[in-house]
Design a protein around this motif. Structure first.
Motif, PDB file in Angstrom:
ATOM      1  N   UNK A 116      52.562  -2.852   7.138  1.00  0.00           N
ATOM      2  CA  UNK A 116      51.865  -2.052   8.092  1.00  0.00           C
ATOM      3  C   UNK A 116      51.775  -0.678   7.266  1.00  0.00           C
ATOM      4  N   UNK A 117      50.684  -0.099   7.278  1.00  0.00           N
ATOM      5  CA  UNK A 117      50.539   1.215   6.621  1.00  0.00           C
ATOM      6  C   UNK A 117      51.106   2.430   7.194  1.00  0.00           C
ATOM      7  N   UNK A 118      51.600   2.321   8.193  1.00  0.00           N
ATOM      8  CA  UNK A 118      52.079   3.386   9.152  1.00  0.00           C
ATOM      9  C   UNK A 118      53.653   3.238   8.807  1.00  0.00           C
ATOM     10  N   UNK A 119      54.270   4.367   8.284  1.00  0.00           N
ATOM     11  CA  UNK A 119      55.773   4.077   7.963  1.00  0.00           C
ATOM     12  C   UNK A 119      56.439   4.151   9.532  1.00  0.00           C
ATOM     13  N   UNK A 120      55.918   4.989  10.312  1.00  0.00           N
ATOM     14  CA  UNK A 120      56.553   4.972  11.779  1.00  0.00           C
ATOM     15  C   UNK A 120      56.512   3.648  12.370  1.00  0.00           C
ATOM     16  N   UNK A 121      55.374   2.933  12.205  1.00  0.00           N
ATOM     17  CA  UNK A 121      55.489   1.863  13.052  1.00  0.00           C
ATOM     18  C   UNK A 121      56.225   0.801  12.179  1.00  0.00           C
ATOM     19  N   UNK A 122      56.279   0.615  10.878  1.00  0.00           N
ATOM     20  CA  UNK A 122      57.422  -0.252  10.325  1.00  0.00           C
ATOM     21  C   UNK A 122      58.779   0.126  10.738  1.00  0.00           C
ATOM     22  N   UNK A 123      59.137   1.503  10.753  1.00  0.00           N
ATOM     23  CA  UNK A 123      60.428   1.879  11.167  1.00  0.00           C
ATOM     24  C   UNK A 123      60.765   1.359  12.622  1.00  0.00           C
ATOM     25  N   UNK A 124      59.823   1.340  13.386  1.00  0.00           N
ATOM     26  CA  UNK A 124      60.086   1.100  14.818  1.00  0.00           C
ATOM     27  C   UNK A 124      60.290  -0.477  14.912  1.00  0.00           C
ATOM     28  N   UNK A 125      59.358  -1.159  14.267  1.00  0.00           N
ATOM     29  CA  UNK A 125      59.376  -2.684  14.290  1.00  0.00           C
ATOM     30  C   UNK A 125      60.851  -3.105  13.612  1.00  0.00           C
ATOM     31  N   UNK A 126      61.262  -2.321  12.418  1.00  0.00           N
ATOM     32  CA  UNK A 126      62.219  -2.774  11.942  1.00  0.00           C
ATOM     33  C   UNK A 126      63.528  -2.619  12.901  1.00  0.00           C
ATOM     34  N   UNK A 127      63.570  -1.361  13.583  1.00  0.00           N
ATOM     35  CA  UNK A 127      64.615  -1.029  14.687  1.00  0.00           C
ATOM     36  C   UNK A 127      64.811  -2.124  15.902  1.00  0.00           C
ATOM     37  N   UNK A 128      63.698  -2.519  16.305  1.00  0.00           N
ATOM     38  CA  UNK A 128      63.513  -3.673  17.348  1.00  0.00           C
ATOM     39  C   UNK A 128      63.933  -4.723  16.905  1.00  0.00           C
ATOM     40  N   UNK A 145      59.700  -4.685   3.392  1.00  0.00           N
ATOM     41  CA  UNK A 145      58.509  -3.870   4.082  1.00  0.00           C
ATOM     42  C   UNK A 145      57.466  -3.789   2.988  1.00  0.00           C
ATOM     43  N   UNK A 146      56.082  -3.647   3.300  1.00  0.00           N
ATOM     44  CA  UNK A 146      54.869  -3.177   2.376  1.00  0.00           C
ATOM     45  C   UNK A 146      53.945  -2.411   3.243  1.00  0.00           C
ATOM     46  N   UNK A 147      53.177  -1.389   2.561  1.00  0.00           N
ATOM     47  CA  UNK A 147      52.315  -0.516   3.039  1.00  0.00           C
ATOM     48  C   UNK A 147      50.888  -0.939   3.205  1.00  0.00           C
ATOM     49  N   UNK A 148      50.466  -2.085   2.435  1.00  0.00           N
ATOM     50  CA  UNK A 148      49.261  -2.674   2.256  1.00  0.00           C
ATOM     51  C   UNK A 148      49.607  -4.200   1.967  1.00  0.00           C
ATOM     52  N   UNK A 149      48.402  -4.968   2.278  1.00  0.00           N
ATOM     53  CA  UNK A 149      48.131  -6.132   2.469  1.00  0.00           C
ATOM     54  C   UNK A 149      48.033  -6.676   0.857  1.00  0.00           C
ATOM     55  N   UNK A 150      47.879  -5.757   0.158  1.00  0.00           N
ATOM     56  CA  UNK A 150      47.933  -6.179  -1.565  1.00  0.00           C
ATOM     57  C   UNK A 150      49.365  -6.466  -2.161  1.00  0.00           C
ATOM     58  N   UNK A 151      50.397  -5.953  -1.452  1.00  0.00           N
ATOM     59  CA  UNK A 151      51.743  -6.141  -1.876  1.00  0.00           C
ATOM     60  C   UNK A 151      52.214  -7.514  -1.343  1.00  0.00           C
ATOM     61  N   UNK A 152      51.641  -8.114  -0.370  1.00  0.00           N
ATOM     62  CA  UNK A 152      52.346  -9.056   0.474  1.00  0.00           C
ATOM     63  C   UNK A 152      52.533 -10.355  -0.502  1.00  0.00           C
TER      64      UNK A 152
END
Length: 166
Positions: free
Chosen positions: A9-21, A33-40
């Motif tokens: 996900x390109x939003x760090x806050x979203x990644x952090x929230x998903x990680x915490x959950x 984690x990755x911030x773009x599909x190009x890194x997948x």
């Protein structure tokens, strides 16, 4: 062994929230984690996650194209759970056509996100209820595409979804 997850996900806050959950669960481990599909693809090859939780809209390579590329180029690819803010049928159909195993809105409750990860890791398919209704209506009208029919055939619906949509 825990279910391993790669967050994209390109939003760090979203990644952090998903990680915490997800990491609050004893049976789920976020391995990267990755911030773009190009890194997948490189991350999947290195980390070998069971599930990739993939956003749709990202700057360089969107989640639908990243899903398509991943499934085409990686042997024994992980399950793909598309997690997005946008309740957009074109995104749902695009993700299904690309080969995603599930589609969930970011506004889902934490328990629903955990359930979704576990479900797709087990090989099941998942759509949020409004998508199920629209796909079922399209299928009933005879206009459904093959991806929609296949996903509906594999989807595990709740009793309530069966009554309204099944």
């Amino acid at each position: 062994m825990p279910v391993t997850v790669l967050l994209v996900d390109d939003e760090p806050l979203v990644r952090a929230g998903l990680r915490a959950v997800l990491e609050a669960q004893a049976d789920i481990e976020v391995v990267g984690e990755a911030a773009d599909g190009a890194a997948v693809i490189p991350l999947v090859r290195r980390l070998r996650p069971d599930v990739v939780a993939m956003d749709v809209r990202m700057p360089l390579l969107d989640g639908i194209e990243a899903t398509r590329a991943l499934l085409r180029s990686v042997d024994a690819p992980p399950k793909i759970l598309v997690v997005t803010t946008f309740e957009n049928d074109e995104y749902v159909y695009g993700a299904l056509r690309a080969g995603a195993d599930g589609f969930l809105l970011k506004r889902a409750r934490p328990a629903e996100i955990v359930h979704a990860v576990r479900l797709v890791a087990e090989g099941e398919s998942l759509l949020f209820p409004a998508s199920v209704r629209r796909l079922a209506a399209e299928y009933a009208d005879g206009d459904g595409n093959r991806a929609a029919r296949d996903l509906l055939a594999r989807a595990r619906l709740t009793e309530r979804e069966e009554r309204c949509c099944g």
